[in-house]
Design a protein around this motif. Structure first.
Motif, PDB file in Angstrom:
ATOM      1  N   LYS A   1      -2.109   1.838   4.228  1.00  0.00           N
ATOM      2  CA  LYS A   1      -0.670   2.162   4.125  1.00  0.00           C
ATOM      3  C   LYS A   1      -0.400   1.958   5.663  1.00  0.00           C
ATOM      4  O   LYS A   1       1.122   2.172   5.847  1.00  0.00           O
ATOM      5  CB  LYS A   1      -0.566   3.622   3.833  1.00  0.00           C
ATOM      6  CG  LYS A   1      -0.865   4.040   2.218  1.00  0.00           C
ATOM      7  CD  LYS A   1      -0.643   5.299   1.954  1.00  0.00           C
ATOM      8  CE  LYS A   1      -0.783   5.662   0.484  1.00  0.00           C
ATOM      9  NZ  LYS A   1      -0.685   7.160   0.167  1.00  0.00           N
TER      10      LYS A   1
ATOM     11  N   ALA B   1       0.908  -1.124   0.137  1.00  0.00           N
ATOM     12  CA  ALA B   1       0.066  -0.193  -0.004  1.00  0.00           C
ATOM     13  C   ALA B   1       0.787   1.382  -0.011  1.00  0.00           C
ATOM     14  O   ALA B   1       0.580   2.167  -0.643  1.00  0.00           O
ATOM     15  CB  ALA B   1      -1.009  -0.024   1.335  1.00  0.00           C
ATOM     16  N   ALA B   2       2.249   1.017   0.800  1.00  0.00           N
ATOM     17  CA  ALA B   2       2.840   2.396   0.953  1.00  0.00           C
ATOM     18  C   ALA B   2       3.375   2.979  -0.385  1.00  0.00           C
ATOM     19  O   ALA B   2       3.611   3.996  -0.521  1.00  0.00           O
ATOM     20  CB  ALA B   2       3.597   2.252   1.989  1.00  0.00           C
TER      21      ALA B   2
ATOM     22  N   MET C   1      -5.810   1.056  -0.227  1.00  0.00           N
ATOM     23  CA  MET C   1      -4.462   1.056   0.032  1.00  0.00           C
ATOM     24  C   MET C   1      -4.260   1.633   1.819  1.00  0.00           C
ATOM     25  O   MET C   1      -4.422   2.401   2.099  1.00  0.00           O
ATOM     26  CB  MET C   1      -3.697   1.935  -0.573  1.00  0.00           C
ATOM     27  CG  MET C   1      -3.637   1.976  -2.126  1.00  0.00           C
ATOM     28  SD  MET C   1      -2.852   0.426  -2.598  1.00  0.00           S
ATOM     29  CE  MET C   1      -2.490   0.700  -4.282  1.00  0.00           C
TER      30      MET C   1
END
Length: 316
Positions: A117, A55-56, A115
């Protein structure tokens, strides 16, 4: 654990084996499993979540694009890199995708592809979950995958750990370490390449090995050629210009100096060309990661172009 050369060298797309190739393979597995279990026509909605490292840095590595393409049934080996943006624009504009290439469902690329993160799944930083629901919102299927590097994708076991299933195929010369591999060479008098070919025969015959290796060589060669020819900026918004076309032109114009180090200029150029193709999402061979995708193609391209290397030499 037995590992085939065709597992180590996977045909795919850039820019990342763990963040692009792996998520596409996982999403494709999920979509195809719905079809295999007769649930495809019942799917009314989809939800995908990426966690941790996926996600990051996922958008920069094309993880979101890879997931959408995988859900549509695309395979990293055969997807057309030149049509990726066109395909994704169509999904975003219409708000719909063709699940497994067959069943059209509503899909919003932001709301239904999340996402996370600041959250990670327990077994590995590169985790992702897929959920399919019917028209009443009831869950039809839910699966978790981990992209563990090199394009390899695994699922968790009953304890939630990333489940790596070892290949127990008997091989002629099994080994776990480089020392054991060299031991086989010393005992048999065979070079490393012959030991590896003997082990590869556990899965396919010599003709199949040759065809597969030459296909990998052809993809590598095309990647070098494309990287040397395509000018302009690399994607990502940082306005990084491709270097390979200019370097290629200067090397072609330069007189042969007879310097033995000239080889390094050409090999370096070829590696840069592949790396730039990888960065742009082009077709590459994971060897054994996309981060190292330029090394073997560079050496092979010099070998075939300047040393008249034949098919047998390429296979070795």
């Amino acid at each position: 654990m037995a590992v085939s050369v065709f597992e180590l060298f996977k045909i795919g797309i850039g820019p990342s084996s763990s963040h692009t190739v792996g998520p596409m393979r996982a999403a494709r597995q999920f979509a195809l499993s719905l079809a295999e279990h007769g649930m495809l026509a019942r799917v009314s909605g989809l939800h995908a979540e990426l966690y941790g490292s996926l996600a990051a840095t996922g958008r920069g590595h094309g993880s979101d694009k890879a997931v959408i393409l995988g859900l549509e049934g695309e395979d990293p080996v055969t997807v057309d890199p030149d049509r990726v943006d066109e395909r994704l624009d169509a999904v975003r504009a219409s708000g719909r995708l063709r699940l497994a290439g067959e069943h059209e469902v509503a899909f919003h690329h932001r709301r239904q592809l999340v996402m996370n993160k600041r959250r990670s799944l327990p077994a590995h930083p590169n985790g992702m979950c897929f959920t399919a629901v019917d028209g009443d919102g009831a869950v039809l299927a839910e699966r978790t995958f981990y992209s563990v590097g090199g394009g390899f994708v695994v699922e968790p076991d009953e304890s939630g750990n990333a489940r790596v299933v070892a290949d127990t195929t008997p091989q002629a010369y099994p080994f776990r370490t480089a020392a054991e591999l060299l031991g086989h060479c010393q005992e048999t008098g065979l070079p490393v390449s012959a030991v590896m070919r003997a082990n590869e025969r556990a899965w396919r015959d010599d003709d199949g090995i040759g065809v597969g290796l030459r296909r990998i060589r052809d993809v590598m060669a095309a990647c070098v050629a494309n990287g040397c020819a395509r000018d302009g900026e690399l994607p990502g918004g940082m306005h990084v210009r491709r270097r390979a076309p200019g370097l290629h032109e200067r090397l072609r114009e330069r007189e042969d100096r007879g310097d033995p180090l000239d080889v390094m200029d050409w090999v370096s150029l070829y590696a840069i060309a592949v790396n730039e193709e990888n960065a742009s999402g082009g077709r590459v061979v994971t060897a054994p990661t996309n981060g190292a995708a330029g090394i073997i193609p560079a050496v092979l391209h010099y070998y075939t172009g300047f040393r008249d290397g034949d098919d047998a030499g390429v296979e070795r």
